[in-house]
Design a protein around this motif. Sequence first.
Motif, PDB file in Angstrom:
ATOM      1  N   GLU A 209      65.505-103.350  -5.667  1.00  0.00           N
ATOM      2  CA  GLU A 209      64.556-102.348  -5.071  1.00  0.00           C
ATOM      3  C   GLU A 209      64.998-100.866  -5.513  1.00  0.00           C
ATOM      4  O   GLU A 209      64.308-100.111  -6.058  1.00  0.00           O
ATOM      5  CB  GLU A 209      64.615-102.383  -3.506  1.00  0.00           C
ATOM      6  CG  GLU A 209      63.562-102.820  -2.905  1.00  0.00           C
ATOM      7  CD  GLU A 209      63.433-102.606  -1.397  1.00  0.00           C
ATOM      8  OE1 GLU A 209      62.764-101.706  -1.287  1.00  0.00           O
ATOM      9  OE2 GLU A 209      64.345-102.991  -0.669  1.00  0.00           O
ATOM     10  N   ALA A 210      66.600-100.572  -5.578  1.00  0.00           N
ATOM     11  CA  ALA A 210      66.940 -99.302  -5.931  1.00  0.00           C
ATOM     12  C   ALA A 210      66.635 -98.889  -7.243  1.00  0.00           C
ATOM     13  O   ALA A 210      66.252 -98.016  -7.792  1.00  0.00           O
ATOM     14  CB  ALA A 210      68.293 -99.208  -5.560  1.00  0.00           C
ATOM     15  N   VAL A 211      67.189 -99.906  -8.240  1.00  0.00           N
ATOM     16  CA  VAL A 211      66.818 -99.396  -9.775  1.00  0.00           C
ATOM     17  C   VAL A 211      65.085 -99.360  -9.891  1.00  0.00           C
ATOM     18  O   VAL A 211      64.959 -98.526 -10.756  1.00  0.00           O
ATOM     19  CB  VAL A 211      67.471-100.852 -10.605  1.00  0.00           C
ATOM     20  CG1 VAL A 211      67.131-100.624 -11.909  1.00  0.00           C
ATOM     21  CG2 VAL A 211      68.953-100.827 -10.408  1.00  0.00           C
ATOM     22  N   SER A 212      64.638-100.373  -9.455  1.00  0.00           N
ATOM     23  CA  SER A 212      63.206-100.488  -9.605  1.00  0.00           C
ATOM     24  C   SER A 212      62.764 -98.933  -9.289  1.00  0.00           C
ATOM     25  O   SER A 212      61.632 -98.450  -9.866  1.00  0.00           O
ATOM     26  CB  SER A 212      62.329-101.475  -8.858  1.00  0.00           C
ATOM     27  OG  SER A 212      63.064-102.834  -9.370  1.00  0.00           O
ATOM     28  N   ARG A 213      63.292 -98.486  -8.237  1.00  0.00           N
ATOM     29  CA  ARG A 213      62.440 -97.254  -7.649  1.00  0.00           C
ATOM     30  C   ARG A 213      62.742 -96.050  -8.692  1.00  0.00           C
ATOM     31  O   ARG A 213      62.113 -95.148  -8.682  1.00  0.00           O
ATOM     32  CB  ARG A 213      63.126 -96.857  -6.072  1.00  0.00           C
ATOM     33  CG  ARG A 213      62.723 -95.829  -5.503  1.00  0.00           C
ATOM     34  CD  ARG A 213      61.159 -95.867  -5.408  1.00  0.00           C
ATOM     35  NE  ARG A 213      60.683 -96.792  -4.183  1.00  0.00           N
ATOM     36  CZ  ARG A 213      60.608 -96.248  -3.007  1.00  0.00           C
ATOM     37  NH1 ARG A 213      60.762 -95.048  -2.764  1.00  0.00           N
ATOM     38  NH2 ARG A 213      60.434 -97.219  -2.044  1.00  0.00           N
ATOM     39  N   ALA A 214      63.726 -96.254  -9.618  1.00  0.00           N
ATOM     40  CA  ALA A 214      64.106 -95.124 -10.547  1.00  0.00           C
ATOM     41  C   ALA A 214      62.908 -94.980 -11.609  1.00  0.00           C
ATOM     42  O   ALA A 214      62.771 -93.942 -12.057  1.00  0.00           O
ATOM     43  CB  ALA A 214      65.486 -95.561 -11.287  1.00  0.00           C
ATOM     44  N   PHE A 215      62.068 -96.014 -11.553  1.00  0.00           N
ATOM     45  CA  PHE A 215      60.919 -96.181 -12.542  1.00  0.00           C
ATOM     46  C   PHE A 215      59.748 -95.398 -11.819  1.00  0.00           C
ATOM     47  O   PHE A 215      58.828 -94.776 -12.530  1.00  0.00           O
ATOM     48  CB  PHE A 215      60.422 -97.294 -13.033  1.00  0.00           C
ATOM     49  CG  PHE A 215      61.592 -98.067 -13.853  1.00  0.00           C
ATOM     50  CD1 PHE A 215      61.348 -97.630 -15.255  1.00  0.00           C
ATOM     51  CD2 PHE A 215      62.354 -98.669 -13.650  1.00  0.00           C
ATOM     52  CE1 PHE A 215      62.171 -98.463 -16.472  1.00  0.00           C
ATOM     53  CE2 PHE A 215      63.263 -99.348 -14.323  1.00  0.00           C
ATOM     54  CZ  PHE A 215      63.193 -98.941 -15.978  1.00  0.00           C
ATOM     55  N   GLU A 216      59.824 -94.950 -10.373  1.00  0.00           N
ATOM     56  CA  GLU A 216      58.727 -94.734  -9.833  1.00  0.00           C
ATOM     57  C   GLU A 216      58.648 -93.214  -9.211  1.00  0.00           C
ATOM     58  O   GLU A 216      57.966 -92.828  -8.785  1.00  0.00           O
ATOM     59  CB  GLU A 216      58.332 -95.683  -8.904  1.00  0.00           C
ATOM     60  CG  GLU A 216      57.954 -97.007  -9.539  1.00  0.00           C
ATOM     61  CD  GLU A 216      57.810 -98.133  -8.341  1.00  0.00           C
ATOM     62  OE1 GLU A 216      58.212 -97.901  -7.257  1.00  0.00           O
ATOM     63  OE2 GLU A 216      57.967 -99.158  -8.865  1.00  0.00           O
ATOM     64  N   THR A 217      60.018 -92.600  -9.138  1.00  0.00           N
ATOM     65  CA  THR A 217      60.048 -91.675  -8.190  1.00  0.00           C
ATOM     66  C   THR A 217      61.045 -90.384  -8.877  1.00  0.00           C
ATOM     67  O   THR A 217      61.432 -90.617  -9.914  1.00  0.00           O
ATOM     68  CB  THR A 217      60.538 -91.968  -6.839  1.00  0.00           C
ATOM     69  OG1 THR A 217      60.465 -90.995  -6.051  1.00  0.00           O
ATOM     70  CG2 THR A 217      61.968 -92.314  -7.009  1.00  0.00           C
ATOM     71  N   THR A 218      61.129 -89.342  -8.085  1.00  0.00           N
ATOM     72  CA  THR A 218      62.022 -88.374  -8.763  1.00  0.00           C
ATOM     73  C   THR A 218      63.390 -88.757  -8.668  1.00  0.00           C
ATOM     74  O   THR A 218      63.830 -89.474  -7.757  1.00  0.00           O
ATOM     75  CB  THR A 218      61.605 -86.806  -7.969  1.00  0.00           C
ATOM     76  OG1 THR A 218      61.982 -87.299  -6.678  1.00  0.00           O
ATOM     77  CG2 THR A 218      60.300 -86.562  -8.052  1.00  0.00           C
ATOM     78  N   LEU A 219      64.199 -88.038  -9.238  1.00  0.00           N
ATOM     79  CA  LEU A 219      65.764 -88.292  -9.008  1.00  0.00           C
ATOM     80  C   LEU A 219      66.271 -87.946  -7.546  1.00  0.00           C
ATOM     81  O   LEU A 219      66.987 -88.709  -6.874  1.00  0.00           O
ATOM     82  CB  LEU A 219      66.584 -87.472  -9.927  1.00  0.00           C
ATOM     83  CG  LEU A 219      68.234 -87.454  -9.918  1.00  0.00           C
ATOM     84  CD1 LEU A 219      68.499 -88.809 -10.219  1.00  0.00           C
ATOM     85  CD2 LEU A 219      68.800 -86.632 -10.892  1.00  0.00           C
ATOM     86  N   GLU A 220      65.869 -86.866  -7.049  1.00  0.00           N
ATOM     87  CA  GLU A 220      66.122 -86.682  -5.727  1.00  0.00           C
ATOM     88  C   GLU A 220      65.593 -87.491  -4.629  1.00  0.00           C
ATOM     89  O   GLU A 220      66.480 -88.067  -3.666  1.00  0.00           O
ATOM     90  CB  GLU A 220      65.687 -85.123  -5.154  1.00  0.00           C
ATOM     91  CG  GLU A 220      65.919 -84.645  -4.015  1.00  0.00           C
ATOM     92  CD  GLU A 220      65.488 -83.277  -3.850  1.00  0.00           C
ATOM     93  OE1 GLU A 220      64.813 -82.707  -4.665  1.00  0.00           O
ATOM     94  OE2 GLU A 220      65.682 -82.800  -2.461  1.00  0.00           O
ATOM     95  N   GLU A 221      64.415 -88.148  -4.750  1.00  0.00           N
ATOM     96  CA  GLU A 221      63.803 -89.040  -3.710  1.00  0.00           C
ATOM     97  C   GLU A 221      64.615 -90.470  -4.085  1.00  0.00           C
ATOM     98  O   GLU A 221      64.928 -91.230  -3.185  1.00  0.00           O
ATOM     99  CB  GLU A 221      62.421 -89.189  -4.137  1.00  0.00           C
ATOM    100  CG  GLU A 221      61.390 -88.301  -3.327  1.00  0.00           C
ATOM    101  CD  GLU A 221      61.615 -88.354  -1.630  1.00  0.00           C
ATOM    102  OE1 GLU A 221      62.038 -89.384  -1.203  1.00  0.00           O
ATOM    103  OE2 GLU A 221      61.810 -87.064  -1.216  1.00  0.00           O
ATOM    104  N   GLY A 222      64.881 -90.780  -5.280  1.00  0.00           N
ATOM    105  CA  GLY A 222      65.501 -91.856  -5.701  1.00  0.00           C
ATOM    106  C   GLY A 222      67.042 -91.721  -5.115  1.00  0.00           C
ATOM    107  O   GLY A 222      67.251 -92.969  -4.558  1.00  0.00           O
ATOM    108  N   LEU A 223      67.580 -90.677  -5.233  1.00  0.00           N
ATOM    109  CA  LEU A 223      69.108 -90.815  -4.870  1.00  0.00           C
ATOM    110  C   LEU A 223      68.914 -90.949  -3.366  1.00  0.00           C
ATOM    111  O   LEU A 223      69.762 -91.600  -2.654  1.00  0.00           O
ATOM    112  CB  LEU A 223      69.766 -89.414  -5.066  1.00  0.00           C
ATOM    113  CG  LEU A 223      69.782 -89.329  -6.729  1.00  0.00           C
ATOM    114  CD1 LEU A 223      70.365 -87.774  -6.740  1.00  0.00           C
ATOM    115  CD2 LEU A 223      71.175 -90.450  -6.952  1.00  0.00           C
TER     116      LEU A 223
END
Length: 257
Positions: A209-223
């Motif tokens: 889920e975490a890696v997949s989120r990197a494709f969809e959101t900003t760096l700040e939100e992803g972190l």
Amino acid sequence: MAYETLLVETRGNVGLITLNRPQALNALNSTVLKELKLAYAAFHADDAIGAIVLTGSERAFAAGADIKEMQPLDFAEVYKSDFISGWDEIAKARKPIIAAVSGFALGGGCELAMLCDFIIASETAKFGQPEITLGVIPGIGGSQRLTRAVGKAKAMDLILTGRMMDAAEAERAGLVSRVVAPERLLDEAMEAATKIASLSRPSVLMAKEAVSRAFETTLEEGLRFERRLFQSLFATEDQKEGMAAFIEKRKPAFKNR
Ligand code: HXC
């Protein structure tokens, strides 16, 4: 359950799906999509399964969406039936899926491989988005996922010219994670999947889920998202067990909870 276009089996804690339409180089018709969804759903419902491998034949992973099925369709039919949306369900699958690609992965076949979490390729693999040569464009995410995987220059090159790239170029470009000899392909993918399936399920699902989120959101939100997932794993028994096992120099016995 018997499938018409797939071979489906369980090996240990891994689900193995083999595309099986050799007469059409595994072209993806509506039966393949319907059956893939059923096979994925069955593996997801099976608690013993920790990871899935999706593969094709030596000659073709899949040579694209079925051109013979698509050719007579008109806009109204394609639009009303929302023709392609079913593939999104596969992209949303929660358990890790590895694509083991040998031979042609073209058009929808390349897109299907990119829907998986990572791609292990045989030296014989050929990737491409040749839709432009048929008077259309990629439709199962190729223009988006390929661009995110390999960058604009190479994605434009492949999608505008329809040319194929070989496994070495695909690895240099970051589309595939490993390239192996053809005879090693399935073993390599099964070994990776078996390793994943042996790890704590909550941490595996959250890592995906975490890696997949990197494709969809900003760096700040992803972190922020990653940090919350990381923190939440301290609520699991497996975190205590995994860390205790390291300190006590033994193998962890994960309970997937
Ligand atoms: C239907 C296909 C097919 C396809 C191959 N076949 N690809 N049938 N849809 N995508 C069939 C051929 O018609 C042929 O059947 C048999 O498989 C063997 O293929 P050959 O062409 O004879 O083999 P070869 O000469 O080795 O060439 C291999 C190939 C070529 C380079 C992969 O088949 C090819 O270019 N295929 C189409 C690739 C493509 O354009 N893919 C994108 C599709 S559009 P017969 O009965 O003649 O023996 C797409 C859009 C996705 O994917 C998004 C929307 C859903």
